[in-house]
Design an enzyme around this catalytic site. Sequence first.
Site, PDB file in Angstrom:
ATOM      1  N   ASP A   1       0.829  -1.196   0.000  1.00 47.07           N
ATOM      2  CA  ASP A   1       0.000   0.000   0.000  1.00 47.07           C
ATOM      3  C   ASP A   1       0.868   1.252   0.000  1.00 47.07           C
ATOM      4  O   ASP A   1       2.026   1.229   0.424  1.00 47.07           O
ATOM      5  CB  ASP A   1      -0.880   0.041   1.255  1.00 47.07           C
ATOM      6  CG  ASP A   1      -2.188  -0.702   1.069  1.00 47.07           C
ATOM      7  OD1 ASP A   1      -2.464  -1.134  -0.059  1.00 47.07           O
ATOM      8  OD2 ASP A   1      -2.925  -0.850   2.058  1.00 47.07           O
TER       9      ASP A   1
ATOM     10  N   LYS B   1      -3.472   3.411  -3.453  1.00 46.33           N
ATOM     11  CA  LYS B   1      -4.755   4.051  -3.737  1.00 46.33           C
ATOM     12  C   LYS B   1      -4.610   5.529  -3.387  1.00 46.33           C
ATOM     13  O   LYS B   1      -4.621   5.920  -2.223  1.00 46.33           O
ATOM     14  CB  LYS B   1      -5.879   3.421  -2.906  1.00 46.33           C
ATOM     15  CG  LYS B   1      -6.244   1.990  -3.303  1.00 46.33           C
ATOM     16  CD  LYS B   1      -7.436   1.506  -2.487  1.00 46.33           C
ATOM     17  CE  LYS B   1      -7.935   0.151  -2.969  1.00 46.33           C
ATOM     18  NZ  LYS B   1      -6.994  -0.921  -2.659  1.00 46.33           N
TER      19      LYS B   1
END
Length: 412
Positions: free
Chosen positions: A203, A225
């Site tokens: 991530d 993201k």
Amino acid sequence: MAVPADHPAYPVGLRLAGRRVLVLGGGQVAQRRLPALLGAGADVLLVAPAATPSVEAMATAGELRWERRPYAPGDLEGAWYALIATDDPAANEAASTEAEQRRVWCVRSDDADAATAWTPATGHSEGVTVAVLTTGAQSRDPRRTAAIRDAVVEGLREGSLLAPRHRERTPSVALVGGGPGDPDLITVRGRRLLAEADVVIADRLGPRDLLAELPPHVEVVDAAKIPYGRYMAQEAINQALVEHAKAGKRVVRLKGGDPFVFGRGMEEAQALAEAGIPCTVVPGISSSVSVPAAAGIPVTHRGVAHEFTVVSGHVAPGDPRSLVDWDALGRLRGTLVILMGVDKLGAIARALIAAGRDPRTPVALVQEGTTAAQRRVDATLATAEDTARAEDVRPPAVIVVGEVVTVGPAAL
């Protein structure tokens, strides 16, 4: 028979399960050594007039047999191993002599050179026992031995000492919570699994500095993201986890914070379960408590707040998709911690005030908490939106609402 001091000890592991072990003395040495002997399944006979409370508790629990008396000739009969640790030098010498006559390996706490066995400094990590001996009259140093043991065990646990597994393993995935951002705040288990990985799916909010430590052969998949920007769809992440695991790779899904706190970790675990792939979940330190702490804010404090609530601010109040009851939160008097809510801060503040929160309620925004770029901006519910805009507060940032904001120093 005197044992030459200049010969090294021959290292060996004793299998003592069901075999008699004699322990003479019930003091601190016995207290330290008995747990390992009992853990090995030894049939322990303790001979001592008195014992420490911890040793006595082992006897009371039936973990060992205790004869409350001094050493007597014949005590070594039938023993496979002996630990001699009394405060009576004459008794120690007599018991050691009997052990030699009966060919019983014997450890002496008072005179290592007179013993026929030495106890190594031991430690454990994931099914591996590390045993360290420094031998020779000039080099034997218990503190150095313990330090070497500690360094090896710590290296194995944290992953800085690589010990790859070479036997075939079934495909599996570890969902690792990397913590709030500081690489030192990942768990020991998480760091070890990361060091053993063939593929890391990472991530954006995970501890990125740890990726630089990975060996060149490790494939790193960017699963970032970015708010209102580029991102890897969750379905694509799930598919990547499954495909790499089925290819026989050791896969780590490195996530920020904790995998199950607004991290969609359960969705990934469910996808792996449907594919028949074992999944290990390694909890991480959530930013909801660690980031405020790093900024000097306790989420609870005696006499100020006896509760705290963590919510996602990803969806604004009033949006039909929101699952948060902002009216109920506005009526609470405890601490409110909001994640992923910087761009919705104005709407959140207005909703809380409308529900009953005092507009003067202190608010702190902690950006990039626990990292070198950490900064804290203070405001109130009434001024939070304008302050955040003026100070250019950007994600990731944790928002803390409540009187606890003013309890401690501005920063730690």
